[in-house]
Enzyme design. Structure first.
Site, mmCIF file in Angstrom:
data_model
loop_
_atom_site.group_PDB
_atom_site.id
_atom_site.type_symbol
_atom_site.label_atom_id
_atom_site.label_comp_id
_atom_site.label_asym_id
_atom_site.label_seq_id
_atom_site.Cartn_x
_atom_site.Cartn_y
_atom_site.Cartn_z
ATOM 1 N N CYS A 96 0.915 -1.421 0.130
ATOM 2 C CA CYS A 96 -0.063 0.183 0.044
ATOM 3 C C CYS A 96 0.872 1.126 0.201
ATOM 4 O O CYS A 96 1.078 1.718 -1.093
ATOM 5 C CB CYS A 96 -0.775 -0.022 1.250
ATOM 6 N N HIS A 181 -3.076 -5.101 1.441
ATOM 7 C CA HIS A 181 -3.047 -5.531 2.380
ATOM 8 C C HIS A 181 -3.576 -6.650 3.111
ATOM 9 O O HIS A 181 -3.614 -6.810 4.034
ATOM 10 C CB HIS A 181 -4.091 -4.448 3.454
ATOM 11 N N GLU A 183 -1.620 -8.201 5.093
ATOM 12 C CA GLU A 183 -1.083 -8.184 7.054
ATOM 13 C C GLU A 183 -3.175 -7.709 7.794
ATOM 14 O O GLU A 183 -2.559 -8.452 8.577
ATOM 15 C CB GLU A 183 -0.248 -7.026 7.071
#
Length: 235
Positions: A96, A181, A183
């Protein structure tokens, strides 16, 4: 392997305090695959930078609600560090904001998405084969309105998704990025959608909520990140 995590997330809200910090999210994601790896988090958004970059075998640049166009001293220092890591051909992964910062540091361009927000679970296409990933379609959680619109010299697109033709890129075999993303857990993105429900257009929030059953292929992507860092670059 010793991995430096450059934590760029500037969110200090009550919502952020109730959830793991980005450095912990990345350690959880990658550590599940390689529990013997050593992670060191540097809060670069607080002007905390590594004193000895040569101590690390690889680098992760995290996401952030900040813009790479913000006039902040830490962003200038981060872009300079990224350029130095590129010059040294050190393996570096960005997600990102990190994806955008790497592009900017190396001469690319970042602009607002003319189609507006990408938010929620997003279908992504792998459009170039690399030794650490295969051509296929998969799902990732996204949360962005800015994106890379021009690649740095020598970069190659590896991911794309609706409204985002440069959803990730590589430079050689030492830089690897995604606009999204990996994560973010399902619980976190669901909570983030509700947290931002009053701040984003209703259509964006509605689409994000409806996307959640599609989930995301975070475990598979974590395998790709591990394979990227472990890739043999001696040839």
């Amino acid at each position: 392997m010793r991995i430096a995590i450059l934590m760029t997330n500037t969110d200090e809200s009550a919502f952020a305090q109730r959830h793991p910090k980005d450095g912990q999210k990345w350690q959880t994601l990658i550590g599940a695959k390689r529990p013997d790896w050593k992670f060191t988090v540097f809060s670069v958004k607080d002007d905390e930078f590594p004193q000895s970059p040569s101590e690390f075998d690889g680098w992760i640049v995290t996401g952030s609600p900040a813009s790479v166009h913000d006039n902040a001293g830490w962003i200038v220092k981060l872009l300079d560090l990224i350029q130095r890591l590129e010059d040294a051909r050190v393996p570096m992964f960005g997600a990102c904001f990190g994806h955008q910062a790497i592009a900017m540091a190396l001469g690319g361009q970042v602009d607002q998405n003319p189609d507006g927000w990408v938010f929620g679970s997003t279908e992504v296409e792998v459009c170039s084969h690399m030794p650490w990933l295969e051509v296929k379609r998969f799902w990732q959680y996204g949360a962005h309105i800015e994106q890379v619109t021009a690649l740095p010299d020598g970069a190659q697109v590896v991911f794309r998704h609706a409204g985002c033709p440069i959803g990730g890129f590589v430079v050689g075999d030492h830089i690897f990025t995604t606009q999204n993303h990996p994560e973010m857990s399902h619980d976190f993105i669901a909570a983030l959608i509700e947290e931002l429900a009053d701040d984003k257009p209703a259509a964006v929030i509605d689409a994000a909520r409806k996307s959640l059953p599609k989930s995301a292929d975070n475990g598979m992507f974590a395998d790709w990140i591990v394979r990227f860092f472990e890739h043999d670059r001696s040839a």
